[in-house]
Design a protein around this motif. Structure first.
Motif, mmCIF file in Angstrom:
data_model
loop_
_atom_site.group_PDB
_atom_site.id
_atom_site.type_symbol
_atom_site.label_atom_id
_atom_site.label_comp_id
_atom_site.label_asym_id
_atom_site.label_seq_id
_atom_site.Cartn_x
_atom_site.Cartn_y
_atom_site.Cartn_z
ATOM 1 N N UNK A 88 0.845 -1.190 0.000
ATOM 2 C CA UNK A 88 0.000 0.000 0.000
ATOM 3 C C UNK A 88 0.880 1.240 0.000
ATOM 4 N N UNK A 89 0.336 2.328 -0.516
ATOM 5 C CA UNK A 89 1.022 3.612 -0.483
ATOM 6 C C UNK A 89 0.203 4.582 0.348
ATOM 7 N N UNK A 98 5.409 3.795 -9.125
ATOM 8 C CA UNK A 98 5.278 3.024 -7.891
ATOM 9 C C UNK A 98 4.248 1.936 -8.134
ATOM 10 N N UNK A 99 4.721 0.701 -8.232
ATOM 11 C CA UNK A 99 3.851 -0.445 -8.510
ATOM 12 C C UNK A 99 3.431 -1.071 -7.182
ATOM 13 N N UNK A 151 -2.151 -1.877 -9.019
ATOM 14 C CA UNK A 151 -2.354 -0.424 -8.976
ATOM 15 C C UNK A 151 -1.003 0.240 -9.189
ATOM 16 N N UNK A 152 -0.954 1.205 -10.092
ATOM 17 C CA UNK A 152 0.302 1.893 -10.380
ATOM 18 C C UNK A 152 0.122 3.387 -10.172
ATOM 19 N N UNK A 153 1.082 4.000 -9.471
ATOM 20 C CA UNK A 153 1.090 5.435 -9.238
ATOM 21 C C UNK A 153 2.273 6.059 -9.965
ATOM 22 N N UNK A 154 2.033 7.184 -10.610
ATOM 23 C CA UNK A 154 3.092 7.916 -11.280
ATOM 24 C C UNK A 154 3.393 9.196 -10.513
ATOM 25 N N UNK A 155 4.676 9.458 -10.287
ATOM 26 C CA UNK A 155 5.112 10.669 -9.609
ATOM 27 C C UNK A 155 5.192 11.824 -10.600
#
Length: 273
Positions: free
Chosen positions: A37-38, A140-141, A145-149
Motif C-alpha cells: 500500500x502507499x 510506484x507499482x 495499482x500503479x502510481x506515477x510521480x
C-alpha cells in the motif's frame, strides 16, 4: 478519543483526515494494491497513524511525501519506508521541529479544544527520518495499482503529485488546490508556477478526480485551469489585498473558487515585476 477519520473513495483508496474537531483538516490518501500500500502524506503527526492505517490493510506501507512541510510529513517517523524529493530535504529541520509543528497544530485546534491534551500526549516527537529520493516520473507499482510521480514545483521546490493510472485520480498535496501558498521564502516565482501548470495540461486532461492535502472531498478537475487564470490575472496587474497568515504576510487574490496567496516581489524570475 479518535484523532483520525477515513472516507473510502473507490475500491482501493481511502482519504484519511486528521480530526481536530474544527473545520481545519489535513488529509492523506491510502492506496491499497495487491502487494503493498502507499500512504500519500502523513499529516502533522498528531498520533501514531500507522496504527490507524492497519485498520484498512496489513500489507507493507510505503510513504510518498508530496512535500516536506510540517502538516504533510509530521507523521513520517511512524513508518519505515519513506520517499521524499531531495529538493525539499532542506526543510526538514524546521518542518519536523516541535515548535513549528505544534504551532500549526494549535492553529488547527483553536481555543479550549478537548483534543489538545490527547494530541500533546500522542504527537510524534521524532525530529527526522531516513528517506529514499523521489523523482519526477517514478512509477510506484503496488500490485494491480500503479502510481506515477509528477513534479510540480511552486509551493515548495520539491512539490510532488501522484497520479493513480487505474482510476485517473490525482493526489496533489498543496501543489494544486484552491488556496495555493506561493508567498513562502522558497516558493517559485508565480510565472514559473504558471509555466509548470501549463506543462501538465495533458495530465490534467486525463484526470477525473483531484484530491489535495486539505480536503476530504474531490476538489474538481476545473481547479488547474482556474489556477492558471488566477495566475495570469496577477501577472497582468491584479494585486488583490494584503493578508496575514500564521506563516507570514502575503497578498491574496480571489477569482471564483481560487484564493491565490503570493508576494508581489516574487512574480517573475529575478524579482519584482
Amino acid at each position: 478519543m479518535e484523532l483520525y477519520q477515513a472516507k473510502q473513495i473507490n475500491d482501493h483508496t481511502y482519504i484519511i483526515g486528521e480530526d481536530y474537531g474544527t473545520r481545519a483538516n489535513t488529509t492523506m490518501a491510502l492506496i491499497i494494491g495487491e502487494e503493498r500500500a502507499a500512504l500519500i502524506d502523513t499529516g502533522a503527526g498528531i498520533a501514531d497513524l500507522s496504527k490507524f492505517v492497519k485498520r484498512f490493510t496489513e500489507l507493507p506501507v510505503v510513504v510518498l511525501t508530496t512535500h516536506l512541510h510540517a502538516d504533510h510529513a509530521g507523521g513520517n517517523p511512524f513508518f519505515e519506508e519513506i520517499y521524499v524529493s531531495e529538493e525539499d530535504v532542506f526543510l526538514m529541520p524546521e518542518s519536523m521541529g516541535m515548535d513549528f509543528r505544534m504551532n500549526y497544530i494549535r492553529q488547527c485546534l483553536g481555543e479550549d479544544n478537548p483534543r489538545k491534551a490527547e494530541i500533546e500526549r500522542t504527537v510524534n516527537r521524532i525530529l527526522s527520518f531516513p528517506y529514499h529520493p523521489l523523482s519526477d516520473g517514478d512509477q510506484i507499482d503496488l500490485g494491480g495499482v500503479s502510481l506515477k510521480t509528477v513534479a510540480l514545483p511552486g509551493h515548495t521546490p520539491g512539490s510532488m503529485m501522484f497520479f493513480d493510472e487505474t482510476t485517473h485520480t490525482l493526489f496533489s498535496g498543496d501543489a494544486v488546490n484552491t488556496t495555493p501558498w506561493l508567498f513562502l521564502p522558497y516558493s517559485a516565482p508565480l510565472c514559473v508556477y504558471l509555466k509548470n501548470l501549463k506543462r501538465l495540461r495533458p495530465l490534467f486532461a486525463e484526470t477525473e478526480h483531484i484530491y489535495c492535502g486539505h480536503d476530504m472531498n474531490d476538489i474538481g478537475t476545473d481547479v488547474p485551469e482556474a489556477l492558471m487564470l488566477a495566475c495570469e490575472d496577477v501577472l497582468n496587474g491584479e494585486r488583490g489585498r494584503p493578508v496575514r497568515t500564521f506563516a507570514g504576510e502575503a497578498y491574496q487574490y480571489r477569482r471564483g473558487k481560487i484564493r491565490l496567496f503570493f508576494r508581489p516581489d516574487n512574480l517573475v524570475s529575478g524579482g519584482r515585476s
